[in-house]
Every structure is written in structure tokens, then in C-alpha cells.
Design a protein around this motif. Structure first.
Motif, PDB file in Angstrom:
ATOM      1  N   ARG A 141      23.286   6.139 103.522  1.00 56.02           N
ATOM      2  CA  ARG A 141      22.899   6.766 101.991  1.00 56.02           C
ATOM      3  C   ARG A 141      23.663   5.640 100.843  1.00 56.02           C
ATOM      4  NH1 ARG A 141      25.963   9.733  98.867  1.00 56.02           N
ATOM      5  NH2 ARG A 141      27.427  10.505 100.531  1.00 56.02           N
ATOM      6  N   LEU A 142      22.756   5.129 100.152  1.00 61.02           N
ATOM      7  CA  LEU A 142      23.373   4.250  99.258  1.00 61.02           C
ATOM      8  C   LEU A 142      24.204   5.074  98.191  1.00 61.02           C
ATOM      9  CD1 LEU A 142      23.255   1.456  98.248  1.00 61.02           C
ATOM     10  CD2 LEU A 142      21.456   1.718  96.904  1.00 61.02           C
ATOM     11  N   ASP A 143      25.282   4.782  97.972  1.00 54.60           N
ATOM     12  CA  ASP A 143      26.205   5.336  96.933  1.00 54.60           C
ATOM     13  C   ASP A 143      27.147   4.068  96.203  1.00 54.60           C
ATOM     14  OD1 ASP A 143      27.932   6.931  95.537  1.00 54.60           O
ATOM     15  OD2 ASP A 143      29.098   7.424  97.130  1.00 54.60           O
ATOM     16  N   GLY A 144      26.571   3.824  95.194  1.00 55.73           N
ATOM     17  CA  GLY A 144      27.016   2.779  94.492  1.00 55.73           C
ATOM     18  C   GLY A 144      26.817   1.193  94.950  1.00 55.73           C
ATOM     19  N   ASP A 145      27.958   0.810  95.479  1.00 56.19           N
ATOM     20  CA  ASP A 145      27.990  -0.226  96.169  1.00 56.19           C
ATOM     21  C   ASP A 145      28.236  -0.420  97.692  1.00 56.19           C
ATOM     22  OD1 ASP A 145      30.636   0.276  96.192  1.00 56.19           O
ATOM     23  OD2 ASP A 145      31.484  -1.459  95.171  1.00 56.19           O
ATOM     24  N   LYS A 146      27.821   0.704  98.226  1.00 52.02           N
ATOM     25  CA  LYS A 146      28.280   0.781  99.543  1.00 52.02           C
ATOM     26  C   LYS A 146      27.193   1.940  99.997  1.00 52.02           C
ATOM     27  CE  LYS A 146      31.499   4.788  99.172  1.00 52.02           C
ATOM     28  NZ  LYS A 146      31.215   4.715  97.606  1.00 52.02           N
ATOM     29  N   PHE A 147      26.747   1.785 101.437  1.00 50.66           N
ATOM     30  CA  PHE A 147      26.049   2.591 102.328  1.00 50.66           C
ATOM     31  C   PHE A 147      27.042   3.524 102.920  1.00 50.66           C
ATOM     32  CE2 PHE A 147      23.288  -0.796 101.478  1.00 50.66           C
ATOM     33  CZ  PHE A 147      22.157  -0.253 101.445  1.00 50.66           C
ATOM     34  N   VAL A 148      26.810   4.855 102.742  1.00 50.43           N
ATOM     35  CA  VAL A 148      27.597   5.899 103.717  1.00 50.43           C
ATOM     36  C   VAL A 148      26.849   6.247 105.057  1.00 50.43           C
ATOM     37  CG1 VAL A 148      28.839   8.299 103.691  1.00 50.43           C
ATOM     38  CG2 VAL A 148      28.572   6.881 101.624  1.00 50.43           C
ATOM     39  N   VAL A 149      27.429   5.649 106.065  1.00 51.79           N
ATOM     40  CA  VAL A 149      26.646   5.863 107.372  1.00 51.79           C
ATOM     41  C   VAL A 149      27.087   6.906 108.127  1.00 51.79           C
ATOM     42  CG1 VAL A 149      26.042   4.457 109.416  1.00 51.79           C
ATOM     43  CG2 VAL A 149      26.292   3.335 107.427  1.00 51.79           C
ATOM     44  N   ASN A 150      26.139   7.847 108.580  1.00 50.24           N
ATOM     45  CA  ASN A 150      26.616   8.833 109.651  1.00 50.24           C
ATOM     46  C   ASN A 150      25.568   8.731 110.840  1.00 50.24           C
ATOM     47  OD1 ASN A 150      28.690  10.607 108.415  1.00 50.24           O
ATOM     48  ND2 ASN A 150      27.572  10.195 106.715  1.00 50.24           N
ATOM     49  N   GLY A 151      25.876   9.070 111.906  1.00 54.93           N
ATOM     50  CA  GLY A 151      24.751   9.049 113.253  1.00 54.93           C
ATOM     51  C   GLY A 151      25.588   8.718 114.570  1.00 54.93           C
ATOM     52  N   SER A 152      24.725   8.069 115.554  1.00 51.52           N
ATOM     53  CA  SER A 152      25.336   7.700 116.655  1.00 51.52           C
ATOM     54  C   SER A 152      24.330   6.960 117.249  1.00 51.52           C
ATOM     55  CB  SER A 152      25.918   8.810 117.417  1.00 51.52           C
ATOM     56  OG  SER A 152      24.576  10.015 117.962  1.00 51.52           O
ATOM     57  N   LYS A 153      24.957   6.055 118.197  1.00 50.76           N
ATOM     58  CA  LYS A 153      23.958   5.202 119.006  1.00 50.76           C
ATOM     59  C   LYS A 153      24.488   5.389 120.607  1.00 50.76           C
ATOM     60  CE  LYS A 153      22.034   3.385 115.518  1.00 50.76           C
ATOM     61  NZ  LYS A 153      20.440   3.237 115.217  1.00 50.76           N
ATOM     62  N   THR A 154      23.603   5.183 121.495  1.00 47.91           N
ATOM     63  CA  THR A 154      23.943   5.070 122.742  1.00 47.91           C
ATOM     64  C   THR A 154      23.431   3.758 123.736  1.00 47.91           C
ATOM     65  OG1 THR A 154      23.988   6.594 124.735  1.00 47.91           O
ATOM     66  CG2 THR A 154      21.998   6.545 123.652  1.00 47.91           C
ATOM     67  N   PHE A 155      23.857   3.708 124.719  1.00 45.91           N
ATOM     68  CA  PHE A 155      23.531   2.803 125.820  1.00 45.91           C
ATOM     69  C   PHE A 155      23.469   1.353 124.996  1.00 45.91           C
ATOM     70  CE2 PHE A 155      21.156   6.087 127.892  1.00 45.91           C
ATOM     71  CZ  PHE A 155      21.906   6.088 129.144  1.00 45.91           C
TER      72      PHE A 155
END
Length: 380
Positions: A141-155
Motif C-alpha cells: 500500500r503506497l503511503d507517501g514516499d513508501k510502500f507498506v508491505v504485508n503478506g508472505s511467500k513460500t518455497f
């Protein structure tokens, strides 16, 4: 098309072969048995200037061509497929940063990546979406000059060993390709963590594992390409990865053929060489023919990637599909030729077979590749 190697390509191939034989081979069995990450092997590749081989000299690379890369991968895979997978992942990810990163980001990271000081990974696969990036659920989610990242990855290859991760995230609100972007997430960022490391049937030295993103503030400067531009940037990365996967398959199948030919000549059954039996001759011929076909397709695809950088050639799908399935068939026949001994851990064939099975799943499983090619053929 001329399939003869240039003198420089021959030199690169010979250097990789010597390195693999003299330095990389000694720990391959231990890496597999103990699920060790091939730190020493990566250091040797770095010392030999291979870790930045597709990067230009200004970033500390050697500016090699795609076929030279595939030749190096093939030689590494003959001794350690796990090391080859980690190497390919790093090279493909470095290539993605080169194509999509800002000058500041490239100047800051690529010199370290070229000398192997910062290992790179490609983070796309998720638990509920597999390797289908279009089903990505991790958000940025773009918030000003940054992206706020949430989630996960696997393998994810090199999950807890890499320092930088080229990551697919959903930056839009819908499920279209235009809502996907690629961010470069760094291990040092607050909110980044790794989870369990998977113990698998094969390729056990790749540190395949989970990544977790909890409100990571990723600077907007770490956006690769454009917002919503994941797909066009992912294509050249995937092209390099599939070329690398096919180089691994070609290397393992080539070794399987060499081992089988030697065994067929030396093994005596009922007073005559095993190779005198027609059934063995048939299997050797089948391995050889398919290997030559895969090698020709490998060279052709490498040429296409060089001629059309930044574009994903459909030949890469053909190549990955054929080469990885070919390697599995070749090793199955090699095991059969070696009989009961081939099924033991006394011979390298058993490890090669387990590793080859993983290649038909990694970097695009067989069935999605068939679907992609089928739709392309039908213009759907």
C-alpha cells in the motif's frame, strides 16, 4: 543457426568445468545429506567472477552473454544442482534489478551482488497461489514516499540466506495484472522475517523456505519498473531463470549419459559387456538423442534472449518444458542401466534423479508451461 561456441564461450565453459571439478564437487554430497547451504561454493563462484556474469563492467560484472551463462550453469549442475539453483536465482534477480532499478538503487546494490556479497532471491510463490503471480495476495500500500508491505511467500530459494528479494506484491485494488508491482525488499528492513526451511526430496541445499512481511516500510525508491509493471519486468527475469533451469537439466542429463556409457562398457554380465545387450543400447540412444535435442533448443533460446533483451521468448517455455522432462527421463534410464547399484546412494545417480524431479516443479511446473504454449499456439 550456428551452434558452434566462440573461443570466449569455450574459455568460460572450461573455466567453469575446472572450478566445478576442483572445488565445487567435494562438498556436494554433504550439502545434500545435511541440507547445508552452499556458502563455500558461492564464494568460489564469486572468486572466479561468475556471480555478476550478466552484469556490465560498471557494476563489477563481466557482461557475459546468455549462452555463456547457460554453459556455466551446466557445469555447476554436473556436481551440485542445489548450488546451480541458488546461482541461477541470484543471476536472474540481479538481471531484474539491472533492468528495473533506479540508477541510485543499482549503484548501491549491484556492485555487492556482482561479487556475491549480497545474495539475491526472487519472491513470487505464495501458499494460496502457487507460482501464479496473478493470484498474489501480498500487498504493498503506497503511503507517501513508501510502500507498506504485508503478506508472505513460500518455497523461496535462498529464503533465509539472501539479502535482497525481488518481490511480487499487489499495489492495486483489483485482480488484474496492472495491480501487480515488483518491489526490492531488503533483509535488514524492519518487519521482515523468515519462517521454516523445507526439507525436500531433492535440491536440499537451496534453503527453500518462507518469508513474512509485517508492515514493512519499503521506500518508493525500491520500486522496480513502474507501479503496476510487474509482468513486463518479470518476463526477462523468468527468461534467464528458465534458461538456467534448462542448463541444469542439460548438465545432469549429460553426466547421466557419460556414467551410463562407462558402465555399459565396463560392466560384465554373462561374460560380455552390458552394452552388448540391445535393450541397453536402446536406452543409451534415447538418452543421447533427447540430450542433443535439448542442447540445440538451449543454444537457440539463449540466442533469442540475447537478441531480444527484455522480452520473454516463447522458446523459453518450450525449452524449460522439454529439457527438464528430458533430464528426468534420462536419469530414469540411467538408473535402469545401472541396475540395483544405481538405486543406492553409493552412486551419484540417485541424487541426480531426486534433484531432476524438482526441476519439473521449480521455475514453472510442467502443466502450466503446457497451458501457456497451448494458448500461444491457438492464439487464445
Amino acid at each position: 543457426m550456428d551452434f558452434n561456441l566462440t573461443e570466449n564461450q569455450k574459455m568460460v565453459q572450461e573455466a567453469a568445468r575446472e572450478l566445478a571439478t576442483m572445488e565445487l564437487a567435494s562438498r556436494a554430497e554433504e550439502i545434500d545429506n545435511l541440507n547445508l547451504f552452499p556458502v563455500d561454493g558461492l564464494r568460489s563462484l564469486s572468486d572466479s567472477d561468475f556471480m555478476g556474469m550478466l552484469l556490465p563492467a560498471k557494476y563489477g560484472g563481466t557482461g557475459s552473454d546468455p549462452l555463456s551463462f547457460a554453459l556455466v550453469v551446466s557445469e555447476i549442475a554436473r556436481v551440485s544442482a542445489s548450488l546451480a539453483v541458488v546461482f541461477v536465482t541470484h543471476i536472474g534477480s540481479s538481471h531484474g534489478l539491472l533492468l528495473g532499478g533506479s540508477d541510485e538503487l543499482k549503484d548501491r546494490l549491484l556492485p555487492h551482488m556482482a561479487r556475491g556479497a549480497k545474495l539475491a532471491a526472487f519472491a513470487v510463490t505464495e501458499a494460496d497461489s502457487g507460482s501464479n503471480a496473478l493470484a498474489t495476495q501480498s500487498t504493498g500500500r503506497l503511503d507517501g514516499d513508501k510502500f507498506v508491505v504485508n503478506g508472505s511467500k513460500t518455497f523461496i530459494t535462498s529464503a533465509d540466506e539472501a539479502e535482497v528479494y525481488l518481490t511480487a506484491v499487489r499495489t492495486g485494488i483489483d485482480n488484474t495484472p496492472a495491480s501487480l508491482s515488483m518491489l526490492l525488499i531488503e533483509k535488514s528492513m524492519e518487519g521482515f522475517s523468515t519462517g521454516k526451511k523445507f526439507i525436500r526430496m531433492g535440491l536440499n541445499g537451496t534453503a527453500s523456505g518462507e518469508l513474512f512481511f509485517n508492515d514493512i516500510a519499503v521506500p518508493k525508491a525500491n520500486l522496480l519498473g513502474q507501479v503496476g509493471g510487474y509482468l513486463p519486468l518479470s518476463f526477462p527475469i523468468i527468461a534467464i531463470n528458465t534458461l538456467g533451469a534448462s542448463g541444469i537439466a542439460e548438465g545432469m542429463a549429460g553426466l547421466a549419459l557419460e556414467k551410463s556409457l562407462s558402465h555399459a562398457r565396463d560392466r560384465k554380465v554373462n561374460g560380455q559387456p552390458l552394452g552388448n545387450y540391445q535393450a541397453v543400447q536402446f536406452m543409451l540412444t534415447e538418452i543421447s538423442c533427447e540430450l542433443e535435442a535439448a542442447r540445440a533448443l538451449l543454444y537457440k533460446t539463449a540466442s533469442e534472449i540475447q537478441l531480444t533483451p527484455g522480452i520473454f521468448p516463447l522458446a523459453a517455455c518450450n525449452l524449460k518444458l522439454f529439457a527438464t522432462e528430458m533430464a528426468l527421463r534420462a536419469l530414469d534410464k540411467a538408473l535402469q542401466i545401472h541396475g540395483g547399484q544405481g538405486y543406492t546412494r553409493e552412486l551419484v545417480l540417485e541424487r541426480l534423479y531426486r534433484d531432476a524431479r524438482g526441476l519439473t516443479l521449480h521455475w514453472g511446473p510442467t502443466e502450466p508451461l503446457k497451458e501457456i504454449m497451448g494458448k500461444a499456439l491457438l492464439a487464445l
